[in-house]
Design a protein around this motif. Structure first.
Motif, PDB file in Angstrom:
ATOM      1  N   ARG A   1     -54.466 -20.731  12.344  1.00  0.00           N
ATOM      2  CA  ARG A   1     -55.570 -20.564  13.280  1.00  0.00           C
ATOM      3  C   ARG A   1     -55.716 -21.803  14.127  1.00  0.00           C
ATOM      4  O   ARG A   1     -55.739 -22.916  13.636  1.00  0.00           O
ATOM      5  CB  ARG A   1     -56.888 -20.332  12.518  1.00  0.00           C
ATOM      6  CG  ARG A   1     -57.047 -18.946  11.983  1.00  0.00           C
ATOM      7  CD  ARG A   1     -58.331 -18.842  11.196  1.00  0.00           C
ATOM      8  NE  ARG A   1     -59.423 -19.468  11.924  1.00  0.00           N
ATOM      9  CZ  ARG A   1     -60.521 -19.891  11.323  1.00  0.00           C
ATOM     10  NH1 ARG A   1     -60.659 -19.787  10.032  1.00  0.00           N
ATOM     11  NH2 ARG A   1     -61.489 -20.429  12.043  1.00  0.00           N
TER      12      ARG A   1
ATOM     13  N   ASN B   1     -61.500 -15.456   5.547  1.00  0.00           N
ATOM     14  CA  ASN B   1     -60.767 -14.239   5.892  1.00  0.00           C
ATOM     15  C   ASN B   1     -60.099 -14.434   7.253  1.00  0.00           C
ATOM     16  O   ASN B   1     -60.739 -14.309   8.299  1.00  0.00           O
ATOM     17  CB  ASN B   1     -61.719 -13.050   5.927  1.00  0.00           C
ATOM     18  CG  ASN B   1     -60.979 -11.724   6.025  1.00  0.00           C
ATOM     19  OD1 ASN B   1     -59.880 -11.653   6.555  1.00  0.00           O
ATOM     20  ND2 ASN B   1     -61.593 -10.678   5.506  1.00  0.00           N
ATOM     21  N   THR B   2     -58.818 -14.736   7.251  1.00  0.00           N
ATOM     22  CA  THR B   2     -58.122 -15.038   8.501  1.00  0.00           C
ATOM     23  C   THR B   2     -58.045 -13.834   9.432  1.00  0.00           C
ATOM     24  O   THR B   2     -57.920 -14.002  10.648  1.00  0.00           O
ATOM     25  CB  THR B   2     -56.699 -15.557   8.222  1.00  0.00           C
ATOM     26  OG1 THR B   2     -55.983 -14.577   7.444  1.00  0.00           O
ATOM     27  CG2 THR B   2     -56.741 -16.875   7.458  1.00  0.00           C
ATOM     28  N   SER B   3     -58.151 -12.617   8.879  1.00  0.00           N
ATOM     29  CA  SER B   3     -58.098 -11.427   9.734  1.00  0.00           C
ATOM     30  C   SER B   3     -59.308 -11.337  10.654  1.00  0.00           C
ATOM     31  O   SER B   3     -59.269 -10.646  11.669  1.00  0.00           O
ATOM     32  CB  SER B   3     -58.002 -10.153   8.878  1.00  0.00           C
ATOM     33  OG  SER B   3     -59.217  -9.920   8.176  1.00  0.00           O
TER      34      SER B   3
ATOM     35  N   THR C   1     -58.082 -14.256  13.612  1.00  0.00           N
ATOM     36  CA  THR C   1     -56.754 -14.307  14.224  1.00  0.00           C
ATOM     37  C   THR C   1     -56.649 -13.284  15.343  1.00  0.00           C
ATOM     38  O   THR C   1     -56.866 -12.094  15.125  1.00  0.00           O
ATOM     39  CB  THR C   1     -55.664 -14.041  13.165  1.00  0.00           C
ATOM     40  OG1 THR C   1     -55.808 -14.977  12.092  1.00  0.00           O
ATOM     41  CG2 THR C   1     -54.276 -14.198  13.780  1.00  0.00           C
ATOM     42  N   ASN C   2     -56.322 -13.752  16.555  1.00  0.00           N
ATOM     43  CA  ASN C   2     -56.192 -12.890  17.730  1.00  0.00           C
ATOM     44  C   ASN C   2     -57.480 -12.112  18.008  1.00  0.00           C
ATOM     45  O   ASN C   2     -57.448 -10.927  18.351  1.00  0.00           O
ATOM     46  CB  ASN C   2     -55.016 -11.915  17.562  1.00  0.00           C
ATOM     47  CG  ASN C   2     -53.693 -12.635  17.392  1.00  0.00           C
ATOM     48  OD1 ASN C   2     -53.429 -13.627  18.060  1.00  0.00           O
ATOM     49  ND2 ASN C   2     -52.858 -12.144  16.486  1.00  0.00           N
TER      50      ASN C   2
ATOM     51  N   THR D   1     -62.387 -10.801  15.460  1.00  0.00           N
ATOM     52  CA  THR D   1     -61.830  -9.453  15.580  1.00  0.00           C
ATOM     53  C   THR D   1     -62.893  -8.410  15.253  1.00  0.00           C
ATOM     54  O   THR D   1     -63.913  -8.725  14.629  1.00  0.00           O
ATOM     55  CB  THR D   1     -60.646  -9.291  14.614  1.00  0.00           C
ATOM     56  OG1 THR D   1     -61.116  -9.481  13.277  1.00  0.00           O
ATOM     57  CG2 THR D   1     -59.545 -10.304  14.927  1.00  0.00           C
TER      58      THR D   1
ATOM     59  N   SER E   1     -62.939  -6.330  12.972  1.00  0.00           N
ATOM     60  CA  SER E   1     -63.132  -6.236  11.522  1.00  0.00           C
ATOM     61  C   SER E   1     -64.164  -7.230  11.010  1.00  0.00           C
ATOM     62  O   SER E   1     -64.659  -7.095   9.884  1.00  0.00           O
ATOM     63  CB  SER E   1     -61.798  -6.460  10.797  1.00  0.00           C
ATOM     64  OG  SER E   1     -61.288  -7.764  11.050  1.00  0.00           O
TER      65      SER E   1
END
Length: 430
Positions: free
Chosen positions: A142, A252-254, A257-258, A284, A286
């Motif tokens: 990140r 939580n990298t999700s 990320t992006n 994101t 999510s």
């Protein structure tokens, strides 16, 4: 300024040559890791990019979202003169020597400094010349939080002149930067005066109107005083829908990320102003909780820390951190309300929020009082007239503030250049 008579290659592309008699020593020679726990009610400290180590909640403290955690039992002890680093944000310059005894997050590295001239060490390492080292040695997926390992930190080279030159460099920089700091402080006072004038104009217009002959009535709020007799009033709790800001889990990298959804902090207001579209960090879909995003056209109001009462309008659907509350005009009132009139009225609500805040331990807004405050609402045609009046009468002040901020940026840039050139031996001061 003179140059040294002889130079050698440093081996570092962005540093270039350094005086031939200077040493290059890795930081491990000067840093001794500490891990002592804090005790009692010691001050809570933060590590910031602009100021190094500050008391938590000070203006400019943008670390860890400015929220005081409930459990401080694992927090680390810091003594004045210790070197403290936020290992996840060191690449941004979040490190420095502490002027305070206190405690910091267990996620930080804390070191006893073994370099004799602490002033030179601090001046040098916090210069922009060293930032690329921390960027190069930090790793991660990140871009907003790379991790710096201890071994990597201790491998960073430090350029060390003889003792007498260290003292001369510190004395020179103290004098030169003191003059620049005085100039910056003078311009900051000008900005504060202009901003106060701006708030006076806005406050009078959105609470008294722009017709001096308008009959007045008691608003029912002592703090507010009288308002035009024909204006309606609504309790804040009935005028807005409130939601609290939050920070999606950093673990939580999700979530990070992006990302495509702006996630705003006080730092975004400082950088971009009071109309927020693009953010420094994104999340994101999510990362959203059940409430979804905060809608474009709604407002955010800082409800804690030294920035309490600051506000902005969201121009994009987005999220904000827990330093803020989100205020959305209720649907039943939206057709009777000019959103820009409410944007200007947020200056008044923000001042009330700050004036009535709980400051016994850590500054938090008294949301019961805030929600019981009122929104005085003129007919929509009059709201629009007030907005036009304010846009015309505040544009010159806004321009003047922008000009002063640009001059401050130029002074800070020049200050950084002088420090960088001096601590890397590009110029000789002895």
């Amino acid at each position: 300024m003179a140059e040294y008579s002889e130079y050698k290659e440093s081996g570092i592309p962005w540093i270039g040559k350094i005086p031939s008699h200077w040493d290059i020593i890795p930081l491990r020679a000067f840093l001794e890791l500490t891990s002592n726990k804090g005790y009692g009610h010691m001050p809570l400290l933060s590590v910031t990019r602009e100021k190094g180590i500050v008391l938590r909640g000070d203006k400019g403290d943008d670390d860890n979202n400015n929220i005081i955690p409930e459990d401080l039992s694992n927090y680390k002890l810091v003594k004045a003169g210790d070197f403290v680093i936020n290992k996840m944000k060191s690449w941004q310059g979040s490190y420095g020597l502490s002027d305070y005894d206190g405690i910091v997050s267990p996620a930080y590295f804390t070191y006893k400094l073994k370099f004799p001239n602490k002033s030179f060490f601090s001046r040098a390492l916090r210069s922009k010349a060293y930032i690329p080292f921390f960027m190069q040695y930090s790793k991660g997926i990140r871009v907003d939080q790379w991790d710096l390992k201890q071994n990597a930190l201790k491998s960073i080279p430090f350029f060390v002149p003889p003792k007498d030159e260290q003292e001369a460099i510190v004395a020179y920089l103290d004098k030169v930067t003191a003059d620049m700091d005085k100039a910056i402080a003078a311009k900051e006072r000008i900005i504060a005066s202009l901003e106060e004038r701006l708030k006076i104009i806005i406050t009078h217009a959105v609470t008294r109107g722009i017709n001096p002959d308008t009959p007045l009535k008691n608003s029912g709020i002592d703090w507010l005083g009288q308002i035009p007799a024909h204006w309606e009033t609504y309790p804040v709790r009935h005028f807005f829908d409130f939601r609290n800001g939050y920070t999606p889990s950093k673990a939580n990298t999700s979530f990070w990320t992006n990302g495509t959804i702006p996630w705003f902090r006080m730092e975004d207001i400082r950088k971009s102003g009071r109309f927020l579209d693009k953010s420094i960090q994104y999340v994101t879909p999510s990362a959203l909780n059940n409430g979804g995003t905060f809608e474009a056209g709604s407002f955010i109001l800082a409800i804690c820390t030294a920035s309490i009462g600051e506000h902005a309008m969201l121009i994009a659907d987005s999220l904000v951190n827990q330093q803020f509350a989100n205020l959305k005009i209720r649907k039943s009132l939206s057709t009777r309300t000019d959103s820009m009139f409410i944007f200007y009225y947020m200056y008044v609500l923000g001042r009330f929020c700050k004036d009535t805040a709980n400051t016994t331990t850590f500054q938090y807004a008294d949301m019961t009082q805030v929600k019981n405050f009122i929104v005085p609402l003129p007919p929509i045609e009059e709201q629009q007239e007030i907005v036009k009046f304010l846009e015309y009468n505040t544009s010159g002040i806004d321009t003047a503030i922008t000009q002063q901020k640009k001059l401050i940026d130029l002074l800070r840039e020049r200050k950084n250049i002088i420090i960088n050139e001096t601590v890397t031996g590009k110029v000789k001061v002895i």
